[in-house]
Design a protein around this motif. Structure first.
Motif, PDB file in Angstrom:
ATOM      1  N   ILE A  36       0.833  -1.200   0.000  1.00 41.83           N
ATOM      2  CA  ILE A  36       0.000   0.000   0.000  1.00 41.83           C
ATOM      3  C   ILE A  36       0.868   1.250   0.000  1.00 41.83           C
ATOM      4  O   ILE A  36       0.665   2.163  -0.811  1.00 41.83           O
ATOM      5  CB  ILE A  36      -0.973  -0.014   1.202  1.00 41.83           C
ATOM      6  CG1 ILE A  36      -1.980  -1.164   1.054  1.00 41.83           C
ATOM      7  CG2 ILE A  36      -1.699   1.330   1.330  1.00 41.83           C
ATOM      8  CD1 ILE A  36      -2.824  -1.435   2.288  1.00 41.83           C
ATOM      9  N   ARG A  42      -4.189  -0.303  -3.441  1.00 36.72           N
ATOM     10  CA  ARG A  42      -5.135   0.033  -2.375  1.00 36.72           C
ATOM     11  C   ARG A  42      -6.426  -0.763  -2.423  1.00 36.72           C
ATOM     12  O   ARG A  42      -7.189  -0.752  -1.477  1.00 36.72           O
ATOM     13  CB  ARG A  42      -5.404   1.530  -2.405  1.00 36.72           C
ATOM     14  CG  ARG A  42      -4.094   2.283  -2.082  1.00 36.72           C
ATOM     15  CD  ARG A  42      -4.191   3.742  -2.165  1.00 36.72           C
ATOM     16  NE  ARG A  42      -5.094   4.276  -1.174  1.00 36.72           N
ATOM     17  CZ  ARG A  42      -5.413   5.560  -1.115  1.00 36.72           C
ATOM     18  NH1 ARG A  42      -4.920   6.417  -1.982  1.00 36.72           N
ATOM     19  NH2 ARG A  42      -6.238   5.985  -0.199  1.00 36.72           N
ATOM     20  N   LEU A  64      -6.059  -7.798   6.240  1.00 34.81           N
ATOM     21  CA  LEU A  64      -6.606  -6.454   6.056  1.00 34.81           C
ATOM     22  C   LEU A  64      -7.545  -6.107   7.204  1.00 34.81           C
ATOM     23  O   LEU A  64      -7.486  -4.998   7.743  1.00 34.81           O
ATOM     24  CB  LEU A  64      -7.315  -6.341   4.708  1.00 34.81           C
ATOM     25  CG  LEU A  64      -6.397  -6.275   3.485  1.00 34.81           C
ATOM     26  CD1 LEU A  64      -7.210  -6.472   2.209  1.00 34.81           C
ATOM     27  CD2 LEU A  64      -5.607  -4.978   3.448  1.00 34.81           C
ATOM     28  N   VAL A  68      -6.974  -3.047   9.856  1.00 29.26           N
ATOM     29  CA  VAL A  68      -8.000  -2.029  10.102  1.00 29.26           C
ATOM     30  C   VAL A  68      -8.320  -2.000  11.596  1.00 29.26           C
ATOM     31  O   VAL A  68      -8.350  -0.937  12.220  1.00 29.26           O
ATOM     32  CB  VAL A  68      -9.266  -2.293   9.251  1.00 29.26           C
ATOM     33  CG1 VAL A  68     -10.424  -1.427   9.705  1.00 29.26           C
ATOM     34  CG2 VAL A  68      -8.969  -2.062   7.767  1.00 29.26           C
ATOM     35  N   LEU A  73      -4.801   0.828   9.061  1.00 26.43           N
ATOM     36  CA  LEU A  73      -5.505   1.103   7.810  1.00 26.43           C
ATOM     37  C   LEU A  73      -6.936   1.520   8.102  1.00 26.43           C
ATOM     38  O   LEU A  73      -7.494   1.172   9.152  1.00 26.43           O
ATOM     39  CB  LEU A  73      -5.570  -0.159   6.925  1.00 26.43           C
ATOM     40  CG  LEU A  73      -4.296  -0.766   6.392  1.00 26.43           C
ATOM     41  CD1 LEU A  73      -4.603  -2.073   5.653  1.00 26.43           C
ATOM     42  CD2 LEU A  73      -3.572   0.205   5.482  1.00 26.43           C
ATOM     43  N   THR A  74      -7.511   2.215   7.137  1.00 27.47           N
ATOM     44  CA  THR A  74      -8.956   2.419   7.116  1.00 27.47           C
ATOM     45  C   THR A  74      -9.452   1.840   5.795  1.00 27.47           C
ATOM     46  O   THR A  74      -8.697   1.734   4.827  1.00 27.47           O
ATOM     47  CB  THR A  74      -9.345   3.908   7.188  1.00 27.47           C
ATOM     48  OG1 THR A  74      -8.754   4.605   6.093  1.00 27.47           O
ATOM     49  CG2 THR A  74      -8.921   4.524   8.503  1.00 27.47           C
ATOM     50  N   LYS A  75     -10.709   1.452   5.784  1.00 33.00           N
ATOM     51  CA  LYS A  75     -11.317   0.948   4.552  1.00 33.00           C
ATOM     52  C   LYS A  75     -12.453   1.871   4.173  1.00 33.00           C
ATOM     53  O   LYS A  75     -13.365   2.102   4.972  1.00 33.00           O
ATOM     54  CB  LYS A  75     -11.840  -0.473   4.729  1.00 33.00           C
ATOM     55  CG  LYS A  75     -12.443  -1.030   3.465  1.00 33.00           C
ATOM     56  CD  LYS A  75     -12.981  -2.436   3.662  1.00 33.00           C
ATOM     57  CE  LYS A  75     -13.587  -2.954   2.369  1.00 33.00           C
ATOM     58  NZ  LYS A  75     -14.235  -4.248   2.562  1.00 33.00           N
ATOM     59  N   ARG A  85     -11.523   0.561  -0.954  1.00 34.24           N
ATOM     60  CA  ARG A  85     -10.123   0.946  -1.041  1.00 34.24           C
ATOM     61  C   ARG A  85      -9.587   1.161   0.366  1.00 34.24           C
ATOM     62  O   ARG A  85     -10.286   1.667   1.228  1.00 34.24           O
ATOM     63  CB  ARG A  85      -9.955   2.223  -1.865  1.00 34.24           C
ATOM     64  CG  ARG A  85     -10.140   1.971  -3.341  1.00 34.24           C
ATOM     65  CD  ARG A  85      -9.977   3.203  -4.194  1.00 34.24           C
ATOM     66  NE  ARG A  85      -8.767   3.953  -4.034  1.00 34.24           N
ATOM     67  CZ  ARG A  85      -7.607   3.713  -4.662  1.00 34.24           C
ATOM     68  NH1 ARG A  85      -7.521   2.694  -5.492  1.00 34.24           N
ATOM     69  NH2 ARG A  85      -6.555   4.481  -4.469  1.00 34.24           N
ATOM     70  N   TYR A  86      -8.352   0.773   0.539  1.00 36.62           N
ATOM     71  CA  TYR A  86      -7.696   0.894   1.833  1.00 36.62           C
ATOM     72  C   TYR A  86      -6.775   2.103   1.826  1.00 36.62           C
ATOM     73  O   TYR A  86      -6.136   2.401   0.826  1.00 36.62           O
ATOM     74  CB  TYR A  86      -6.901  -0.378   2.149  1.00 36.62           C
ATOM     75  CG  TYR A  86      -7.815  -1.550   2.362  1.00 36.62           C
ATOM     76  CD1 TYR A  86      -8.321  -1.838   3.628  1.00 36.62           C
ATOM     77  CD2 TYR A  86      -8.217  -2.338   1.290  1.00 36.62           C
ATOM     78  CE1 TYR A  86      -9.195  -2.897   3.814  1.00 36.62           C
ATOM     79  CE2 TYR A  86      -9.089  -3.399   1.475  1.00 36.62           C
ATOM     80  CZ  TYR A  86      -9.571  -3.666   2.737  1.00 36.62           C
ATOM     81  OH  TYR A  86     -10.438  -4.704   2.921  1.00 36.62           O
ATOM     82  N   SER A  87      -6.734   2.787   2.960  1.00 35.45           N
ATOM     83  CA  SER A  87      -5.847   3.927   3.138  1.00 35.45           C
ATOM     84  C   SER A  87      -5.054   3.729   4.417  1.00 35.45           C
ATOM     85  O   SER A  87      -5.544   3.151   5.390  1.00 35.45           O
ATOM     86  CB  SER A  87      -6.638   5.230   3.239  1.00 35.45           C
ATOM     87  OG  SER A  87      -7.250   5.534   2.014  1.00 35.45           O
ATOM     88  N   HIS A 139      -3.375   9.716   1.672  1.00 38.96           N
ATOM     89  CA  HIS A 139      -4.169   8.783   2.480  1.00 38.96           C
ATOM     90  C   HIS A 139      -5.002   9.407   3.577  1.00 38.96           C
ATOM     91  O   HIS A 139      -5.984   8.809   4.010  1.00 38.96           O
ATOM     92  CB  HIS A 139      -3.247   7.712   3.087  1.00 38.96           C
ATOM     93  CG  HIS A 139      -2.694   6.769   2.092  1.00 38.96           C
ATOM     94  ND1 HIS A 139      -3.255   5.538   1.838  1.00 38.96           N
ATOM     95  CD2 HIS A 139      -1.624   6.876   1.260  1.00 38.96           C
ATOM     96  CE1 HIS A 139      -2.555   4.932   0.897  1.00 38.96           C
ATOM     97  NE2 HIS A 139      -1.561   5.715   0.539  1.00 38.96           N
TER      98      HIS A 139
END
Length: 141
Positions: A36, A42, A64, A68, A73-75, A85-87, A139
């Motif tokens: 990422i 992402r 994942l 999170v 990460l955030t989704k 999408r992941y950030s 992000h």
């Protein structure tokens, strides 16, 4: 098997190194964060197909979710049938120097490996900080 890693909610000790290992110490978490942060993969499909190490779909899904839940990460939720999408969060971005140190050590221990990426031509602290600032703009918005 051995793929049932779940984030350890209660620390075993007050040692920060131990806590980092509890949160990121499986074989996939840092690799996913690398994909990422360094390769801008992402989406789930991008992470699955772009991963050179051959992660499986069920393991990727679990990792994942763990990342999170642990706050790395955030989704971004999207409508049903569309890929989320992941950030990176700020904690996720804070793993970037660790990735570069692991890369440096890996290249030293096994010179046949190839660096994943160079940051602005070098790996100085200022260069890594600049890279982290770019990640923040991508992000954290």
């Amino acid at each position: 098997m051995g793929e049932a890693f779940t984030v350890i909610e209660t620390p075993r000790s007050s040692c920060p190194i131990s806590r980092s290992i509890e949160l990121l110490g499986d074989r996939w978490s840092v690799v996913i964060l690398r994909d990422i942060a360094l390769h801008d993969r992402r989406g789930f499909r991008e992470l699955l197909t772009g991963n050179a190490e051959g992660i499986s779909a069920p393991v990727l899904s679990r990792r994942l979710a763990d990342l999170v839940r642990a706050g790395f990460l955030t989704k971004m939720e999207v409508e049903r049938g569309r890929a989320g999408r992941y950030s990176l969060t700020e904690d996720g971005i804070q793993t970037v120097p660790l990735m570069f140190e692991l890369g440096r050590l890996g290249a030293k221990l096994d010179p046949t490996t190839v660096p994943a990426v160079t940051v602005a031509g070098d790996r100085s602290r200022a260069s890594i900080e600049s890279y982290m600032d770019r990640l923040r703009s991508l992000h954290l918005n």
